[in-house]
Design a protein around this motif. Sequence first.
Motif, PDB file in Angstrom:
ATOM      1  N   MET A 159       0.234  -1.174   0.178  1.00 15.96           N
ATOM      2  CA  MET A 159      -0.171   0.124  -0.566  1.00 15.96           C
ATOM      3  C   MET A 159       1.048   1.076  -0.706  1.00 15.96           C
ATOM      4  SD  MET A 159      -3.198   0.702   0.533  1.00 15.96           S
ATOM      5  CE  MET A 159      -3.785  -0.517   0.838  1.00 15.96           C
ATOM      6  N   LEU A 160       0.846   2.212  -0.996  1.00 14.35           N
ATOM      7  CA  LEU A 160       1.234   3.262  -1.022  1.00 14.35           C
ATOM      8  C   LEU A 160       0.465   4.604  -1.059  1.00 14.35           C
ATOM      9  CD1 LEU A 160       3.421   2.337  -4.486  1.00 14.35           C
ATOM     10  CD2 LEU A 160       4.129   1.972  -1.973  1.00 14.35           C
ATOM     11  N   ARG A 161       0.236   5.010  -0.218  1.00  6.68           N
ATOM     12  CA  ARG A 161      -0.308   6.466   0.707  1.00  6.68           C
ATOM     13  C   ARG A 161      -0.112   7.758   0.392  1.00  6.68           C
ATOM     14  NH1 ARG A 161      -5.463   4.727   2.445  1.00  6.68           N
ATOM     15  NH2 ARG A 161      -4.988   1.997   3.749  1.00  6.68           N
ATOM     16  N   GLN A 162       1.354   7.829   0.764  1.00  5.10           N
ATOM     17  CA  GLN A 162       2.179   8.907  -0.214  1.00  5.10           C
ATOM     18  C   GLN A 162       3.500   9.147  -0.354  1.00  5.10           C
ATOM     19  OE1 GLN A 162       1.893  10.134   4.273  1.00  5.10           O
ATOM     20  NE2 GLN A 162       3.261   9.013   4.975  1.00  5.10           N
ATOM     21  N   VAL A 163       3.877   9.933  -0.820  1.00  4.20           N
ATOM     22  CA  VAL A 163       5.419   9.815  -1.359  1.00  4.20           C
ATOM     23  C   VAL A 163       6.364   9.281  -1.143  1.00  4.20           C
ATOM     24  CG1 VAL A 163       6.532  11.562  -2.437  1.00  4.20           C
ATOM     25  CG2 VAL A 163       5.401  11.799  -2.625  1.00  4.20           C
ATOM     26  N   GLU A 164       6.162   8.958   1.332  1.00  2.00           N
ATOM     27  CA  GLU A 164       7.312   8.530   1.790  1.00  2.00           C
ATOM     28  C   GLU A 164       7.435   7.047   1.631  1.00  2.00           C
ATOM     29  OE1 GLU A 164       6.903  12.712   2.681  1.00  2.00           O
ATOM     30  OE2 GLU A 164       5.022  11.083   2.361  1.00  2.00           O
ATOM     31  N   ASP A 165       5.423   6.918   1.450  1.00  4.92           N
ATOM     32  CA  ASP A 165       5.537   4.358   0.908  1.00  4.92           C
ATOM     33  C   ASP A 165       6.446   4.384  -0.067  1.00  4.92           C
ATOM     34  OD1 ASP A 165       4.628   4.983   3.683  1.00  4.92           O
ATOM     35  OD2 ASP A 165       2.036   5.263   2.401  1.00  4.92           O
ATOM     36  N   ILE A 166       7.150   5.581  -1.255  1.00  5.86           N
ATOM     37  CA  ILE A 166       7.251   4.888  -2.075  1.00  5.86           C
ATOM     38  C   ILE A 166       8.525   4.370  -2.387  1.00  5.86           C
ATOM     39  CG2 ILE A 166       8.823   5.125  -4.681  1.00  5.86           C
ATOM     40  CD1 ILE A 166       6.741   7.637  -5.089  1.00  5.86           C
ATOM     41  N   SER A 167       9.083   3.732  -0.753  1.00  4.09           N
ATOM     42  CA  SER A 167      10.842   2.818  -0.776  1.00  4.09           C
ATOM     43  C   SER A 167      10.447   1.319  -0.587  1.00  4.09           C
ATOM     44  CB  SER A 167      11.256   3.261   0.717  1.00  4.09           C
ATOM     45  OG  SER A 167       9.989   3.317   1.927  1.00  4.09           O
ATOM     46  N   LYS A 168       8.853   1.463   0.033  1.00  2.00           N
ATOM     47  CA  LYS A 168       8.202  -0.345   0.042  1.00  2.00           C
ATOM     48  C   LYS A 168       8.047  -0.397  -1.230  1.00  2.00           C
ATOM     49  CE  LYS A 168       5.233   1.395   2.915  1.00  2.00           C
ATOM     50  NZ  LYS A 168       4.015   1.793   3.626  1.00  2.00           N
ATOM     51  N   ALA A 169       7.858   0.068  -2.373  1.00  4.18           N
ATOM     52  CA  ALA A 169       7.029  -0.224  -3.857  1.00  4.18           C
ATOM     53  C   ALA A 169       8.532  -1.235  -4.731  1.00  4.18           C
ATOM     54  CB  ALA A 169       7.157   0.753  -4.830  1.00  4.18           C
ATOM     55  N   PHE A 170       7.618  -2.542  -5.110  1.00  5.65           N
ATOM     56  CA  PHE A 170       8.919  -3.509  -5.975  1.00  5.65           C
ATOM     57  C   PHE A 170       9.867  -2.729  -6.553  1.00  5.65           C
ATOM     58  CE2 PHE A 170       5.181  -5.009  -4.613  1.00  5.65           C
ATOM     59  CZ  PHE A 170       5.068  -6.257  -3.337  1.00  5.65           C
ATOM     60  N   ASP A 171      11.130  -3.277  -6.977  1.00  4.63           N
ATOM     61  CA  ASP A 171      11.911  -2.478  -7.313  1.00  4.63           C
ATOM     62  C   ASP A 171      11.832  -3.755  -9.345  1.00  4.63           C
ATOM     63  OD1 ASP A 171      13.832  -0.823  -8.773  1.00  4.63           O
ATOM     64  OD2 ASP A 171      15.512  -2.147  -7.725  1.00  4.63           O
ATOM     65  N   LYS A 172      11.054  -4.840  -9.317  1.00  6.15           N
ATOM     66  CA  LYS A 172      10.125  -5.439 -10.429  1.00  6.15           C
ATOM     67  C   LYS A 172       9.629  -5.002 -10.928  1.00  6.15           C
ATOM     68  CE  LYS A 172      12.788  -9.571  -7.897  1.00  6.15           C
ATOM     69  NZ  LYS A 172      11.805 -10.399  -7.276  1.00  6.15           N
ATOM     70  N   PRO A 173       8.908  -5.022 -12.227  1.00  2.67           N
ATOM     71  CA  PRO A 173       7.876  -4.917 -12.679  1.00  2.67           C
ATOM     72  C   PRO A 173       6.471  -5.110 -12.072  1.00  2.67           C
ATOM     73  CG  PRO A 173       9.833  -6.575 -14.480  1.00  2.67           C
ATOM     74  CD  PRO A 173       9.336  -6.276 -12.812  1.00  2.67           C
ATOM     75  N   GLY A 174       5.703  -4.381 -12.530  1.00  2.00           N
ATOM     76  CA  GLY A 174       4.668  -4.741 -11.295  1.00  2.00           C
ATOM     77  C   GLY A 174       3.553  -3.536 -11.673  1.00  2.00           C
ATOM     78  N   VAL A 175       2.377  -3.339 -11.584  1.00  2.00           N
ATOM     79  CA  VAL A 175       1.372  -2.677 -11.547  1.00  2.00           C
ATOM     80  C   VAL A 175       0.710  -1.933 -10.803  1.00  2.00           C
ATOM     81  CG1 VAL A 175      -0.300  -4.356 -11.078  1.00  2.00           C
ATOM     82  CG2 VAL A 175      -0.969  -2.672 -12.734  1.00  2.00           C
ATOM     83  N   LEU A 176       0.859  -0.277 -11.279  1.00  2.00           N
ATOM     84  CA  LEU A 176       0.285   0.360  -9.596  1.00  2.00           C
ATOM     85  C   LEU A 176      -0.677   0.685  -9.980  1.00  2.00           C
ATOM     86  CD1 LEU A 176       1.849   2.182  -7.738  1.00  2.00           C
ATOM     87  CD2 LEU A 176       1.867   4.009  -8.885  1.00  2.00           C
ATOM     88  N   GLU A 177      -1.862   0.438  -8.851  1.00  2.00           N
ATOM     89  CA  GLU A 177      -3.130   0.897  -9.154  1.00  2.00           C
ATOM     90  C   GLU A 177      -4.049   1.643  -8.521  1.00  2.00           C
ATOM     91  OE1 GLU A 177      -4.964  -3.486  -8.849  1.00  2.00           O
ATOM     92  OE2 GLU A 177      -4.219  -4.278  -9.649  1.00  2.00           O
ATOM     93  N   LYS A 178      -4.199   2.630  -9.232  1.00  2.00           N
ATOM     94  CA  LYS A 178      -5.489   3.353  -8.112  1.00  2.00           C
ATOM     95  C   LYS A 178      -5.902   2.978  -7.025  1.00  2.00           C
ATOM     96  CE  LYS A 178      -5.957   7.506  -7.449  1.00  2.00           C
ATOM     97  NZ  LYS A 178      -4.855   8.554  -7.291  1.00  2.00           N
ATOM     98  N   LEU A 179      -5.656   3.602  -5.379  1.00  2.00           N
ATOM     99  CA  LEU A 179      -6.632   2.843  -4.879  1.00  2.00           C
ATOM    100  C   LEU A 179      -8.010   3.004  -4.464  1.00  2.00           C
ATOM    101  CD1 LEU A 179      -6.442   1.761  -1.404  1.00  2.00           C
ATOM    102  CD2 LEU A 179      -6.178   3.952  -0.645  1.00  2.00           C
ATOM    103  N   ILE A 180      -8.877   2.553  -4.209  1.00  2.00           N
ATOM    104  CA  ILE A 180     -10.282   2.713  -4.022  1.00  2.00           C
ATOM    105  C   ILE A 180     -11.164   2.501  -3.203  1.00  2.00           C
ATOM    106  CG2 ILE A 180     -12.269   1.424  -5.845  1.00  2.00           C
ATOM    107  CD1 ILE A 180     -11.001   2.631  -7.410  1.00  2.00           C
TER     108      ILE A 180
END
Length: 380
Positions: A159-180
């Motif tokens: 879950m990436l709620r804010q810019v600070e959370d991007i460090s938790k993003a995967f460093d591999k091919p993925g899909v970024l889905e809008k939080l519904i």
Amino acid sequence: MAFSLFQDLKLGILGGGQLGRMLIQSSFDFNIDIAIMDPDDQAPCSRIASRFKVGSLKDYTDVYEFGKGCDVITVEIENVNTEALRQLELEGKKVYPQPAVIELIQDKRIQKQFYKDHNIPTSPFILTEDRNEVMRHADFLPAVHKLGREGYDGRGVQMLRQVEDISKAFDKPGVLEKLIDFQTEISVIVARNPQGQVRTFPAVELVYHPEANLVEYLFAPAKISPEVADKAEKIAIDVITKLDMIGLLAVEMFVTKEGEVLVNEVAPRPHNSGHQTIEANHTSQYEQHLRSIMGAPLGDTAALKPSAMVNLLGEEGYEGLAKYEGMEESMAVDGAHIHLYGKSYTKPFRKMGHVTIVDEDLDRLKEKADFIKNTLKIKA
């Protein structure tokens, strides 16, 4: 493939976990000869399968050699070698779901693109190659970042709620889905046989564990309007038809506060959101999967009673030989049926079993589900 010939056909299942175990239990009613392959010689199916082979589900040779001894091949997990399945299909074996469908669903990136290309409602998304690309789309947050491949049982989701959370993003091919901002999350299980017959189970409402990202419990029927239920059923039918898939498909969906229904993910096999059908519906999801892949008429999916399902997960902080607390108290609950998966070793959030509860009174049903959730614990 005639229904009367069930007992003459050898069915091979790739994967020997709890889903395979419940498929075997359902197959006893039809004298279906089932073979299982799994890398773990202590897998839940190992003690009840008439034929059990230890082998890698990702290895071409293991899958191909196993499949050669079967007439029909299916999966209880998507992470399998599809090249071998394609070859077996070319050689005349019935492989359901088809290898092309498994390949599409193995990669969430391709899966999401399929929805977009086929006008299936889903959340807005961006395909990403690495963490740096996620950073370039910081204005898309809040969002959920999912690994393209090999995410399973809540793993591979951030879950990436804010810019600070991007460090938790995967460093591999993925899909970024809008939080519904959804009102509820539901699942519709749909089956399709080779003759083109399609049937859906009534929508169920899913409640997720806040940390493990696993279904903690569900209620059936879902608390949604008849209009939303009808919309969800039509979407599930649309997905399996456009995939041209044979077998059972679980379609997980978000229901927004405006009554919109959006497809989240699908699973081409029996699913956690259908366990309760064993006690609560005329036909269980396991029997329906067997019917669909063996070319039989599909069964009646109507519910007999309202139901709830509680997942039995390994308690946090415990790892080792499983010890069950609260079993006697839970067994004393009217309408409760406990299913254990034959796993002797527990660890945090491992799926160890589930409990189905049936009751005509919805308030009482929820009370019973909460009681079991808070009473039956798997420790070590």
